[in-house]
Design a protein around this motif. Structure first.
Motif, PDB file in Angstrom:
ATOM      1  N   ARG A   1       0.830  -1.213   0.000  1.00 59.32           N
ATOM      2  CA  ARG A   1       0.000   0.000   0.000  1.00 59.32           C
ATOM      3  C   ARG A   1       0.865   1.265   0.000  1.00 59.32           C
ATOM      4  NH1 ARG A   1      -3.473  -3.004   3.467  1.00 59.32           N
ATOM      5  NH2 ARG A   1      -2.453  -2.133   5.308  1.00 59.32           N
TER       6      ARG A   1
ATOM      7  N   GLN B   1       0.800   6.953  -6.734  1.00 63.26           N
ATOM      8  CA  GLN B   1      -0.542   7.044  -7.293  1.00 63.26           C
ATOM      9  C   GLN B   1      -0.759   8.312  -8.140  1.00 63.26           C
ATOM     10  OE1 GLN B   1      -3.492   7.092  -4.202  1.00 63.26           O
ATOM     11  NE2 GLN B   1      -2.592   8.825  -3.110  1.00 63.26           N
ATOM     12  N   ASN B   2      -0.005   9.373  -7.846  1.00 61.24           N
ATOM     13  CA  ASN B   2      -0.163  10.616  -8.604  1.00 61.24           C
ATOM     14  C   ASN B   2       0.969  10.846  -9.601  1.00 61.24           C
ATOM     15  OD1 ASN B   2      -2.575  11.370  -7.236  1.00 61.24           O
ATOM     16  ND2 ASN B   2      -1.352  12.089  -5.497  1.00 61.24           N
TER      17      ASN B   2
ATOM     18  N   HIS C   1       2.070   1.751  -3.607  1.00 60.45           N
ATOM     19  CA  HIS C   1       0.950   2.221  -4.438  1.00 60.45           C
ATOM     20  C   HIS C   1       0.635   3.693  -4.145  1.00 60.45           C
ATOM     21  CE1 HIS C   1       0.212  -1.680  -6.099  1.00 60.45           C
ATOM     22  NE2 HIS C   1      -0.207  -2.222  -4.975  1.00 60.45           N
ATOM     23  N   SER C   2       0.595   4.029  -2.866  1.00 60.80           N
ATOM     24  CA  SER C   2       0.252   5.387  -2.451  1.00 60.80           C
ATOM     25  C   SER C   2       1.316   6.388  -2.890  1.00 60.80           C
ATOM     26  CB  SER C   2       0.091   5.437  -0.926  1.00 60.80           C
ATOM     27  OG  SER C   2      -0.188   6.743  -0.490  1.00 60.80           O
TER      28      SER C   2
ATOM     29  N   GLY D   1       2.527   3.660 -13.359  1.00 61.34           N
ATOM     30  CA  GLY D   1       1.429   3.145 -12.550  1.00 61.34           C
ATOM     31  C   GLY D   1       1.917   1.936 -11.771  1.00 61.34           C
TER      32      GLY D   1
END
Length: 205
Positions: free
Chosen positions: A175, A182-183, A178-179, A188
């Motif tokens: 997580r 994410q932007n 991913h976090s 990706g």
């Protein structure tokens, strides 16, 4: 679980009496009304009192620290446990001289202990409590390391235009990756594989 049964003129008085004996407050107990109060003939004969059973709710923090203390004692690691329940999350910090031994390679030992504590805390409870176990600020340091790693690998993916697959990580660490990205406008992330070998893949958009 500890409980008491009390009889009194009203339900409220019976509950109050039970709380006094248990030395606790209303929000920490479950109340079951066993008998409703009622008035007898002409309000004089056959009056029936209220009867309640008041049961102490299990305290997740106490349950977790009791379990951890037994484990630490068996490992002969003296430590102080600081537990705090915030909503549906239970944060436990282990403080002591030799607690670094509890971290293990990439936090594997700490993660294993956290998993065991989570099983104990959530056994027989309908409301899931998320357990976060930490020592020597390892979680924060690990988070910062993973964020730096994510950005470094994202740059490589963009530069060489080739996907990068990371080593297997637990859900918490995945997580973070991913976090962190994410932007990112260029790359990706996705997870692939099955536990406990599930990995994060960083790919070019």
């Amino acid at each position: 679980m500890k409980f008491v049964e009390k009889t009194d003129k009203t339900i409220a008085e019976a509950i109050s009496s039970a709380l006094s004996e248990l030395n606790t407050t209303r929000d920490r107990v479950e109340v079951e009304v066993l008998e409703e109060p009622s008035k007898g003939f002409l309000g004089l004969f056959g009056n029936k009192s209220a009867k309640v059973r008041v049961t102490l709710k299990e305290n997740p923090a106490e349950k977790a620290t009791e379990f951890l203390e037994k484990i630490l004692d068996s490992m002969k690691i003296p430590a102080v446990l600081k537990a705090e329940l915030k909503g549906s999350s239970l944060h436990i910090e282990i403080v002591g001289k030799d607690v670094a031994l509890l971290i293990g390679r990439r936090g594997q030992t700490l993660d294993a202990l956290q998993y065991l504590v989570s099983l104990v805390v959530n056994s027989g409870d309908s409301n899931y409590i998320r357990v976060v176990l930490d020592t020597e600020n390892y979680r924060k340091k690990r988070e910062q390391t993973l964020i730096k790693l994510a950005n470094k690998l994202a740059y490589k993916v963009k530069k060489f235009r080739k996907n990068i697959t990371l080593d297997p990580m637990n859900p918490y660490e995945r997580r973070i990756i991913h976090s962190a990205l994410q932007n990112n406008p260029y790359v990706g992330t996705k997870s692939q594989g099955d536990e406990p070998n599930r990995k994060v893949v960083i790919f070019l958009k």
